[in-house]
Design an enzyme around this catalytic site. Structure first.
Site: not given
Length: 417
Positions: A80, A175
């Site tokens: 991400d 994350e």
């Protein structure tokens, strides 16, 4: 090196921005787009046991090619990108043989990446830089890490003469919003230890990070016509301002470095009747961390006491939630895993930069879940914004570090469980 550049660009052009306001995992559907590509890439290079679960956590195995017992190690990165800045329609720009001068990212908007402000650029004169076009972030955090792990595994598969033990790789969503390790199955991963490839400058090796908490503080008020407000109006925005002024001066992100902790006000919305303040609390030292949380409670009680008679109930409520802790406590008992990474860097001519992380990584939470997990450089700079860049040579070096760690771990007498 063109192979690395091409792979990196194929990852960053896929929008994978996460969303802290979402309750799903992954937090955005578009993260699946890159997750499925990563699964295909891992299978195409010859990795085994490639899996993806219903929350998009990816794992794969490179089997050992030695006969003696070797610890199983892992390499982890996240796919991400930060919601702090636009991560859609990324248009990477290649700057070959960087000359040490200003880089014009966007002529229309006059956005310039300059070494006069970002001095680290001068470390990379003569190298190939990959930058943004000035309208988005780049996504080197942590698609550089993805690129490096996949490329290193491909290299080991294509060069079986390099001896290594069993290697596990793991790729995670979310994350950037602090959830990357929440659903990571440590038992399934099955490694003795691992490394996140999620640092910045070449040579970074980190096994200390902040203890972290978030605080949401709500201030109540009373709205009265301003012409008749004497002794009656209570402006919640002004109370929030008083609260902020009670925090220690000089203990903010922009005024601290190294092991210095801070309070960071990152969101403030309000009206006369109600104001919501959100801040984060950070400190490497556990005792100082607890003191910082206690200070929030102390200021809350002080303001409530001041307005108790006028408001009739608590005018301030504070909710504090711990987010992650300093991995040092879990890594020091197995310090040899840091030593192996340090030795690997030295053997390929990199000067290790061992320092605390002024932030957190998946490795922090994973260390507390039973998987000790120091952090290694991925090569990028100026994360989460339009000035982000990564030298291709830095990604190549990270690949070499991964390969060397694998080799050293398989050397009898070097690694210990």
């Amino acid at each position: 090196m063109q192979h690395i550049i091409d792979r990196f660009i194929s990852y960053v052009i896929i929008d994978t921005e996460s969303d802290a306001n979402s309750e799903t995992t992954p937090s955005t559907k578009k993260q699946w787009d890159l997750a499925h590509k990563l699964v295909a890439d891992l299978k195409n290079i010859g990795m085994q046991d490639v899996s993806i679960d219903d929350k998009s956590y990816i794992m794969a195995t490179l089997p050992s090619n030695v006969q003696h017992e070797v610890p199983t190690i892992g390499f982890i990165s996240h796919f991400d990108t930060s919601p702090d800045f636009c991560g859609a329609n990324i248009k990477p720009q290649i700057v070959p043989n960087y000359d040490g001068k200003d880089i014009l990212l966007n002529a229309d908007k006059n956005i310039v990446l300059s070494p006069s402000y970002f001095k680290d650029l001068l470390l990379y004169k003569g190298q190939t830089l990959i930058t943004t076009d000035g309208t988005t972030l780049l996504g080197a955090d942590d698609k550089a890490g993805l690129t490096e792990i996949v490329t290193a595994m491909e290299f080991l598969i294509n060069n079986p003469e390099i001896k290594h033990g069993k290697i596990r790789v793991g790729f995670t969503p979310d994350e950037e919003i602090g959830r990357g390790a929440h659903h990571f199955d440590v038992d399934k991963f099955g490694a003795d230890w691992a490394y996140t490839m999620d640092g910045s400058q070449v040579g970074e090796l980190e096994y200390e990070n902040f203890n972290a908490a978030g605080a949401k503080i709500i201030f109540k008020g009373k709205s009265v016509h301003p012409g008749y407000a004497k002794g009656k109006m209570i402006n919640s925005m002004l109370i929030a301002n008083d609260f902020i002024n009670e925090l220690p001066q000089g203990e903010t992100p922009q005024e601290t470095k190294g092991y210095e902790g801070f309070f960071h006000v990152h969101h403030l919305t309000g009206s006369i009747e109600e104001t919501v303040l959100e801040l984060i609390i950070r400190d490497h030292n556990k005792k100082k961390f607890e003191k910082r949380k206690e200070l929030i409670e102390k200021i809350t009680k002080k303001i409530n006491k001041k307005f108790a008679k006028q408001f009739g109930e608590d005018i301030v409520t504070a909710e504090i939630k711990d987010q992650y802790y300093n991995m040092k406590e879990k890594v020091l008992p197995v310090k040899h895993i840091v030593d192996i990474a340090e030795q690997a860097m030295k053997e390929i001519g990199i000067k290790p930069l061992i320092k605390p992380i002024r932030g957190g990584t998946d490795g922090s939470q994973l260390s507390y879940k039973g998987l000790p997990c120091p952090n290694i450089f991925a090569g990028g700079h100026n994360f989460h914004g339009k000035y982000e860049y990564v030298p291709a040579e830095s990604m190549q070096k990270a690949v070499e570090v991964i390969v060397k760690i694998a080799e050293l771990t398989a050397t009898e007498g070097t690694a210990r469980k």
